[in-house]
Write an enzyme that holds these catalytic residues in place. Structure first.
Site: not given
Length: 326
Positions: A192, A200, A205, A209, A236
């Site tokens: 994780d 974010n 975003h 990404d 994630e």
């Protein structure tokens, strides 16, 4: 279009070849026995070419050593030759003979003496049938390629380019069953990205990404074990499944992942762990038992990941053996 004449009579072969020339077919081969024809077609070869050396066979029925009907059976037994049109040539027109010929795989039948007009019509019909079969085969091959492409696409995560959750779930079930049968170890790393929501929220975003893509590539670069599955588990979270790998191997991989992610130096100014992106990892290794299930292994890895987060993140925690969870 190439035509093969098979007849033990030299006069019959020559006569038939002249008729074919007269109606416009000049690419003609001939064999004096069924055995020679089978050799030419590659029936006895260990590896038969995908492309047939001829497009049509005109096969006499009554020949020494091996008759035409038996020869057809040999030809049809080879997958690559099953669609070649074969026209039987014989004096006999008895129903029982025709039944045996068509049952063996004959496409059509023509009686001796051969009439040029009838021969022309039957050859044209045979070539038309072959063309339709070739078109069908090409479409089937195209469909097979498309299906394989779609299957691959269904198993790939669009953003990161690694395996997706669907692929991982199927792989886990299969590898669990294989390890259960072979009594080999199986290891899993559940990974994780630490404090990713805040990442974010801070960077947007698009940067989020990009971070996921960089982490996915780092994971893929770290994994070199044969048969390993590296997948995006969701959001994630990532997961790595290592067949035939024990706990020591899994721990070494986890350490290399931490080092690789740290080397990326992806800025994360609002992280409570470091000023750059880090990951937490839950590891579980097991030799599967029939009393447990693959989902138990996933739960154990999830518990280990949770413990890694609770202990401050940016670390690896080894999970309890799954049997101890029952």
């Amino acid at each position: 279009m190439k035509i093969l004449i098979v007849d033990d009579s030299e006069i019959a072969r020559h006569s038939l070849e002249m008729l074919l020339h007269a109606i416009g077919y000049t690419d003609v081969l001939s064999c004096s026995s069924a055995h020679d024809a089978l050799n030419l077609l590659g029936v006895f070869d260990k590896i038969v070419s995908e492309n047939s050396p001829v497009d049509l066979v005109l096969m006499d029925v009554m020949m020494p050593e091996m008759n035409g009907i038996d020869a057809i059976s040999h030809i049809r037994a080879v997958h690559q030759l099953k669609d070649i049109p074969i026209i039987m040539v014989s004096i006999s027109g008895e129903v029982s003979f025709l039944e045996r010929a068509f049952a063996a795989g004959a496409t059509d039948f023509i009686s001796k003496p051969i009439n040029a007009i009838e021969l022309s019509a039957r050859v044209r019909a045979a070539f038309r049938l072959k063309m339709e079969m070739d078109i069908r085969k090409e479409r089937e091959q195209q469909l097979e390629v498309l299906n394989r492409t779609l299957e691959v696409m269904c198993n790939i995560d669009n953003l990161t380019g690694i395996a997706n959750r669907r692929c991982f779930d199927e792989t886990l079930v299969n590898e669990w069953e294989d390890a259960l049968r072979s009594r080999q170890p199986l290891s899993m790393l559940l990974i994780d990205i630490d404090v990713f929501k805040e990442f974010n929220d801070t960077y947007g975003h698009v940067e989020g990404d990009a971070c996921l893509q960089q982490v996915a590539k780092a994971l893929r670069d770290c994994v070199d074990a044969p048969g390993a599955c590296t997948a995006r588990f969701g959001g994630e979270e990532f997961v790595i499944l290592l067949p035939s790998a024990d706990q020591i191997s899994a721990e070494k991989l986890a350490a290399s992942i931490h080092a690789k992610i740290a080397h990326l130096q992806i800025l994360h100014s609002v992280s409570k762990v470091e000023n750059f992106v880090t990951v937490s990892i839950g590891v579980v290794s097991v030799v599967p038992e029939s009393s447990a299930k693959s989902l138990d292994m996933l739960k154990a890895a999830d518990n280990a990941l949770y413990a890694a987060k609770q202990q401050g993140r940016n670390r690896t925690v080894i999970g309890l053996p799954i049997l101890a969870m029952h």
